[in-house]
Design an enzyme around this catalytic site. Structure first.
Site, PDB file in Angstrom:
ATOM      1  N   ASP A 159       0.938  -1.087  -0.019  1.00 20.88           N
ATOM      2  CA  ASP A 159       0.218  -0.016  -0.046  1.00 20.88           C
ATOM      3  C   ASP A 159       0.760   1.258   0.172  1.00 20.88           C
ATOM      4  O   ASP A 159       1.884   1.125   0.643  1.00 20.88           O
ATOM      5  CB  ASP A 159      -0.830   0.074   1.006  1.00 20.88           C
ATOM      6  CG  ASP A 159      -1.854  -1.102   1.260  1.00 20.88           C
ATOM      7  OD1 ASP A 159      -2.269  -1.427   0.214  1.00 20.88           O
ATOM      8  OD2 ASP A 159      -2.433  -1.553   2.219  1.00 20.88           O
ATOM      9  N   ASP A 173      -7.180  -1.590  -4.354  1.00 16.34           N
ATOM     10  CA  ASP A 173      -8.064  -1.347  -3.326  1.00 16.34           C
ATOM     11  C   ASP A 173      -9.144  -0.220  -3.895  1.00 16.34           C
ATOM     12  O   ASP A 173     -10.293  -0.451  -3.709  1.00 16.34           O
ATOM     13  CB  ASP A 173      -7.463  -0.714  -2.156  1.00 16.34           C
ATOM     14  CG  ASP A 173      -6.564  -1.723  -1.555  1.00 16.34           C
ATOM     15  OD1 ASP A 173      -6.846  -2.830  -1.673  1.00 16.34           O
ATOM     16  OD2 ASP A 173      -5.798  -1.218  -0.718  1.00 16.34           O
TER      17      ASP A 173
END
Length: 200
Positions: A159, A173
């Site tokens: 991330d 995501d």
């Protein structure tokens, strides 16, 4: 009663279906009779194209930020409101469920299988886009879980998009959330994956 409320929009309601299609089948088939199948193939192509774009963008962005930004200070994109800061996340989207890595991997695989089954009866372009977003995002994060440390099916997802006062996430995501929101909107409007529009 439910059938009486269904509105036109299914592939069967297009020219070349119904009685015409049956007549065409008896006579050896016609170009019109093949049109629903061709339309379905175009929708599947659209689904796969969207999924491929999402997957390649997600994979490329993760490779780039790991190579350039990991173990470095966050990079300010919009001051402190939006930064790029690499973290390894063993949980679900936006950092939730860190103790369920294997289960989340299985769920991602199940989502891919379900989308593949739905695609066989897919005639709606909006649904193709929504499912493509979900498929590309699921494959993106599943790739991390399989190939990244600490091991197969236990890998940590990369991330790096870090808005202020919000969880850090990635492009996969974002695609999953956008696909999910689009599916909710399509369902609310009564549009089914096969192109049928119905009323509750």
């Amino acid at each position: 009663m439910a059938e009486a409320e269904r509105i036109t929009g299914t592939p069967e309601s297009e020219p070349g279906s119904g009685a015409d299609h049956a007549a065409g089948s008896e006579g050896g088939g016609t170009a019109e009779g093949a049109r629903p199948t061709e339309r379905g193939k175009r929708r599947i192509t659209a689904l796969l194209l969207v999924a491929a774009i999402v997957y390649l963008l997600d994979l490329g962005s993760k490779l780039a930020v790991v190579a350039k930004l990991e173990h470095h200070a966050p990079v300010e994109v919009i001051g402190t409101l939006l930064q790029f800061s690499v973290i390894r996340n063993r949980g679900a989207a936006f950092g939730f469920g860190e103790a369920l890595t294997v289960l989340l991997t299985v769920i991602a695989a199940v989502v891919i299988v379900v989308i593949a089954r739905i695609a066989r009866k897919l005639y709606s372009l909006p649904w193709a886009i929504a499912l493509g977003l979900l498929l590309g995002g699921a494959f993106g994060n599943l790739t991390d879980r399989i190939f990244r440390s600490p091991g197969v099916f236990r890998g940590a997802v990369v991330d790096f998009i870090a808005p202020a006062h919000f969880a850090v996430f990635n492009l996969a995501d974002s695609a999953i959330v956008c696909g999910g929101v689009l599916i909710v909107l399509l369902s609310f409007r009564g549009l089914d994956p096969d192109g049928t529009v119905h009323k509750d």
